[in-house]
Enzyme design. Structure first.
Site, PDB file in Angstrom:
ATOM      1  N   GLY A  29       0.906  -1.086   0.186  1.00 43.90           N
ATOM      2  CA  GLY A  29      -0.133  -0.017   0.099  1.00 43.90           C
ATOM      3  C   GLY A  29       1.064   1.301  -0.033  1.00 43.90           C
ATOM      4  O   GLY A  29       2.023   1.257   0.592  1.00 43.90           O
ATOM      5  N   TYR A 101      -9.041  -6.499  -7.709  1.00 46.04           N
ATOM      6  CA  TYR A 101      -9.140  -5.856  -6.147  1.00 46.04           C
ATOM      7  C   TYR A 101     -10.305  -6.230  -5.528  1.00 46.04           C
ATOM      8  O   TYR A 101     -11.434  -6.362  -6.001  1.00 46.04           O
ATOM      9  CB  TYR A 101      -9.086  -4.173  -6.307  1.00 46.04           C
ATOM     10  CG  TYR A 101      -7.850  -3.614  -6.656  1.00 46.04           C
ATOM     11  CD1 TYR A 101      -6.942  -3.308  -5.767  1.00 46.04           C
ATOM     12  CD2 TYR A 101      -7.573  -3.337  -7.918  1.00 46.04           C
ATOM     13  CE1 TYR A 101      -5.773  -2.811  -6.035  1.00 46.04           C
ATOM     14  CE2 TYR A 101      -6.449  -2.676  -8.386  1.00 46.04           C
ATOM     15  CZ  TYR A 101      -5.507  -2.553  -7.361  1.00 46.04           C
ATOM     16  OH  TYR A 101      -4.304  -1.979  -7.655  1.00 46.04           O
ATOM     17  N   TRP A 102     -10.252  -6.568  -4.261  1.00 48.22           N
ATOM     18  CA  TRP A 102     -11.552  -6.930  -3.264  1.00 48.22           C
ATOM     19  C   TRP A 102     -11.008  -5.824  -2.256  1.00 48.22           C
ATOM     20  O   TRP A 102     -10.279  -6.158  -1.269  1.00 48.22           O
ATOM     21  CB  TRP A 102     -11.335  -8.344  -2.984  1.00 48.22           C
ATOM     22  CG  TRP A 102     -11.673  -9.111  -3.884  1.00 48.22           C
ATOM     23  CD1 TRP A 102     -12.964  -9.796  -3.992  1.00 48.22           C
ATOM     24  CD2 TRP A 102     -10.787 -10.035  -4.786  1.00 48.22           C
ATOM     25  NE1 TRP A 102     -12.971 -10.679  -5.099  1.00 48.22           N
ATOM     26  CE2 TRP A 102     -11.531 -10.664  -5.551  1.00 48.22           C
ATOM     27  CE3 TRP A 102      -9.402  -9.853  -5.060  1.00 48.22           C
ATOM     28  CZ2 TRP A 102     -11.000 -11.585  -6.759  1.00 48.22           C
ATOM     29  CZ3 TRP A 102      -8.938 -10.556  -6.057  1.00 48.22           C
ATOM     30  CH2 TRP A 102      -9.519 -11.506  -6.863  1.00 48.22           C
ATOM     31  N   ARG A 103     -11.617  -4.785  -2.269  1.00 47.98           N
ATOM     32  CA  ARG A 103     -11.436  -3.450  -1.281  1.00 47.98           C
ATOM     33  C   ARG A 103     -12.668  -2.849  -0.847  1.00 47.98           C
ATOM     34  O   ARG A 103     -12.546  -2.072   0.477  1.00 47.98           O
ATOM     35  CB  ARG A 103     -10.218  -2.716  -1.548  1.00 47.98           C
ATOM     36  CG  ARG A 103     -10.441  -1.831  -2.710  1.00 47.98           C
ATOM     37  CD  ARG A 103      -9.416  -0.990  -3.189  1.00 47.98           C
ATOM     38  NE  ARG A 103      -8.355  -0.529  -2.235  1.00 47.98           N
ATOM     39  CZ  ARG A 103      -7.584   0.276  -2.873  1.00 47.98           C
ATOM     40  NH1 ARG A 103      -7.169   0.583  -4.075  1.00 47.98           N
ATOM     41  NH2 ARG A 103      -6.613   0.746  -1.804  1.00 47.98           N
ATOM     42  N   ARG A 167      -5.957   8.882  -8.279  1.00 46.26           N
ATOM     43  CA  ARG A 167      -6.262   7.488  -8.825  1.00 46.26           C
ATOM     44  C   ARG A 167      -7.774   7.537  -8.900  1.00 46.26           C
ATOM     45  O   ARG A 167      -8.466   7.247  -7.919  1.00 46.26           O
ATOM     46  CB  ARG A 167      -6.035   6.229  -7.463  1.00 46.26           C
ATOM     47  CG  ARG A 167      -4.499   6.031  -7.463  1.00 46.26           C
ATOM     48  CD  ARG A 167      -3.836   5.342  -8.454  1.00 46.26           C
ATOM     49  NE  ARG A 167      -2.413   5.127  -8.169  1.00 46.26           N
ATOM     50  CZ  ARG A 167      -1.536   6.171  -8.506  1.00 46.26           C
ATOM     51  NH1 ARG A 167      -1.885   7.285  -9.026  1.00 46.26           N
ATOM     52  NH2 ARG A 167      -0.204   5.804  -8.212  1.00 46.26           N
ATOM     53  N   LYS A 225       7.697  15.959  -7.800  1.00 43.00           N
ATOM     54  CA  LYS A 225       8.611  14.913  -8.355  1.00 43.00           C
ATOM     55  C   LYS A 225       8.145  14.564  -9.782  1.00 43.00           C
ATOM     56  O   LYS A 225       6.968  14.715  -9.934  1.00 43.00           O
ATOM     57  CB  LYS A 225       8.251  13.307  -7.624  1.00 43.00           C
ATOM     58  CG  LYS A 225       8.924  13.594  -6.068  1.00 43.00           C
ATOM     59  CD  LYS A 225       7.895  12.437  -5.474  1.00 43.00           C
ATOM     60  CE  LYS A 225       6.536  12.707  -5.224  1.00 43.00           C
ATOM     61  NZ  LYS A 225       5.741  11.774  -4.476  1.00 43.00           N
ATOM     62  N   GLY A 227       9.931  11.938 -12.203  1.00 40.75           N
ATOM     63  CA  GLY A 227      10.777  10.790 -12.751  1.00 40.75           C
ATOM     64  C   GLY A 227      12.051  11.337 -12.744  1.00 40.75           C
ATOM     65  O   GLY A 227      12.707  11.456 -11.778  1.00 40.75           O
ATOM     66  N   ALA A 256       8.490   4.303  -6.123  1.00 39.29           N
ATOM     67  CA  ALA A 256       9.762   5.519  -6.507  1.00 39.29           C
ATOM     68  C   ALA A 256       9.225   6.504  -5.615  1.00 39.29           C
ATOM     69  O   ALA A 256      10.111   6.997  -4.886  1.00 39.29           O
ATOM     70  CB  ALA A 256       9.767   5.720  -7.963  1.00 39.29           C
ATOM     71  N   ASP A 258       6.837   6.872  -3.352  1.00 42.16           N
ATOM     72  CA  ASP A 258       6.581   6.543  -1.829  1.00 42.16           C
ATOM     73  C   ASP A 258       7.842   6.597  -1.247  1.00 42.16           C
ATOM     74  O   ASP A 258       7.965   6.950  -0.012  1.00 42.16           O
ATOM     75  CB  ASP A 258       5.728   5.283  -1.757  1.00 42.16           C
ATOM     76  CG  ASP A 258       4.561   5.070  -2.306  1.00 42.16           C
ATOM     77  OD1 ASP A 258       3.985   5.993  -2.630  1.00 42.16           O
ATOM     78  OD2 ASP A 258       4.267   3.805  -2.664  1.00 42.16           O
TER      79      ASP A 258
HETATM   80  P1  ADP Z   1       5.999   8.004  -8.722  1.00 46.46           P
HETATM   81  O1  ADP Z   1       6.404   6.823  -8.173  1.00 46.46           O
HETATM   82  O2  ADP Z   1       5.171   8.724  -7.652  1.00 46.46           O
HETATM   83  O3  ADP Z   1       5.105   7.840 -10.011  1.00 46.46           O
HETATM   84  P2  ADP Z   1       8.212   9.551  -9.815  1.00 46.46           P
HETATM   85  O4  ADP Z   1       8.213   8.502 -11.147  1.00 46.46           O
HETATM   86  O5  ADP Z   1       8.006  11.080 -10.110  1.00 46.46           O
HETATM   87  O6  ADP Z   1       7.213   9.053  -8.675  1.00 46.46           O
HETATM   88  O7  ADP Z   1       9.626   9.398  -9.071  1.00 46.46           O
HETATM   89  C1  ADP Z   1       9.855   9.828  -7.718  1.00 46.46           C
HETATM   90  C2  ADP Z   1      11.165  10.032  -7.677  1.00 46.46           C
HETATM   91  O8  ADP Z   1      12.106   8.801  -8.225  1.00 46.46           O
HETATM   92  C3  ADP Z   1      12.007  11.129  -8.752  1.00 46.46           C
HETATM   93  O9  ADP Z   1      11.813  12.526  -8.022  1.00 46.46           O
HETATM   94  C4  ADP Z   1      13.356  10.704  -8.824  1.00 46.46           C
HETATM   95  O10 ADP Z   1      14.061  10.974  -7.517  1.00 46.46           O
HETATM   96  C5  ADP Z   1      13.197   9.047  -8.807  1.00 46.46           C
HETATM   97  N1  ADP Z   1      13.055   8.514 -10.081  1.00 46.46           N
HETATM   98  C6  ADP Z   1      12.145   8.327 -10.826  1.00 46.46           C
HETATM   99  N2  ADP Z   1      12.316   7.786 -11.945  1.00 46.46           N
HETATM  100  C7  ADP Z   1      13.694   8.069 -11.936  1.00 46.46           C
HETATM  101  C8  ADP Z   1      14.534   7.717 -13.321  1.00 46.46           C
HETATM  102  N3  ADP Z   1      14.142   7.511 -14.467  1.00 46.46           N
HETATM  103  N4  ADP Z   1      15.879   8.223 -13.069  1.00 46.46           N
HETATM  104  C9  ADP Z   1      16.317   8.752 -11.954  1.00 46.46           C
HETATM  105  N5  ADP Z   1      15.337   9.058 -10.722  1.00 46.46           N
HETATM  106  C10 ADP Z   1      14.191   8.460 -11.033  1.00 46.46           C
END
Ligand code: ADP
Length: 302
Positions: A29, A101-103, A167, A225, A227, A256, A258
């Site tokens: 979760g 899902y069962w929630r 979501r 954030k 990625g 990532a 969380d």
């Molecule tokens: P979520 O899981 O909520 O979609 P994100 O994809 O925005 O979150 O990623 C959260 C954090 O994980 C980013 O701020 C970064 O620090 C790290 N991260 C995620 N993807 C990458 C990537 N391709 N390269 C480097 N760091 C990443």
């Protein structure tokens, strides 16, 4: 106020396929992931608690055992006689994962139904962490109870942190989701969205636009954030951007965000420094995505 990091939300049973018709049971979760990583990141004089609701049956007991063994305090958990925990099953078809899902009857939906219990659960915490999923699963009147508890906690000096984790399928309507998430953001010291979600469901053209929208709603600081792209940290007075280190071998991006939130907040609670907090968040998330699964034990023993 005690050194307590309290996360509130739903932990579910996860059934993951292990072969032809066989599954292994785990627990997962979004807020649970953050509590789990916060426990790993915070010094031992900090307590990490989880506020949810479970039943009194065997699987609920197993969930509590799992939390306890992870070093998470289950004192704030509500116990209900006539409910059990939510469950999801992962299925594989031609290498693609799908989820069932069962929630809808899960005990966690009642986590804010008893205001006295909720007030006691949050009473002492230095930081209360929750997500859009925490809010989505609550009946409408309990969202107000939850917000009152947050307001009372802030009035006595607690910090609040919120990941919108949008979501739409969990909400009555997308409009309700947007309104409730916006209201929650206005009650928070830290709003920690992922830009991909904000683009999809609020139509923000840039990460700075997401930050600006949550600041306008009343958030003190927004940490967006995105990625591999820059993390934006914005308050009404200041705006900084931090570039996460590139990650070469991405295996599974589950958790990532969380894990980022956990390491960021743990570092912030100890140092009060935004730059080192983003660095801690990005480093942990960078490690987590190079491993399979949500809960990655990537910590050196002290
Ligand atoms: P979520 O899981 O909520 O979609 P994100 O994809 O925005 O979150 O990623 C959260 C954090 O994980 C980013 O701020 C970064 O620090 C790290 N991260 C995620 N993807 C990458 C990537 N391709 N390269 C480097 N760091 C990443």
């Amino acid at each position: 106020m005690s050194k307590t990091f309290l996360a509130a939300g739903e932990c579910m049973v996860e059934m993951a396929p292990t072969g032809q018709g066989t599954f292994s049971m785990g627990f997962a979760g979004d807020t649970l992931n953050t509590a789990w990583y916060a426990r790993k990141c915070l010094p031992s004089d900090w307590n990490v608690g989880y506020c949810t609701a479970v039943g009194r049956d065997q699987v609920s007991e197993q969930m509590l055992d799992f939390l306890t063994q992870s070093g998470i305090d289950v004192g704030p958990v509500r116990r209900l006689d006539d409910r059990t925990v939510g469950l999801y099953m992962i299925q594989l078809k031609n290498g693609e994962r799908s989820f069932a899902y069962w929630r809808s009857q899960a005990a966690a939906r009642q986590l804010a139904a008893d205001i006295d219990h909720l007030q006691t659960a949050v009473a002492d915490a230095a930081l209360i962490y929750f997500s859009g999923i925490t809010l989505a699963i609550l009946p409408e009147r309990d969202r107000d109870t939850f917000f009152s508890a947050l307001k009372a906690a802030r009035a006595r000096g607690a910090k609040t942190a919120f990941d919108p984790n949008l979501r739409p399928r969990l909400w009555e309507t997308e409009d309700t989701m947007r309104a409730c998430v916006t209201e929650a953001a206005g009650l928070c010291d830290f709003v920690m969205p992922s830009f991909e979600d904000e683009l999809a469901h609020f139509g923000d053209p840039t990460a700075d636009a997401s930050a600006g929208r949550y600041l306008a709603a009343g958030a003190d600081m927004v940490v967006v954030k995105n990625g591999p792209e820059e993390v934006i940290c914005a308050s009404r007075e200041n705006r900084e951007a931090f570039q996460p280190k590139p990650v070469a071998n991405i295996v599974d991006t589950t958790a990532a965000g969380d894990s980022f939130n956990a390491a960021f907040l743990a570092e912030y609670l100890v140092s009060g420094n935004i730059a080192t907090s983003v660095d801690a968040g990005a480093r942990l998330a960078g490690t987590v995505i190079q491993n399979r699964g949500a809960l990655v034990d990537c910590f050196e023993p002290a």
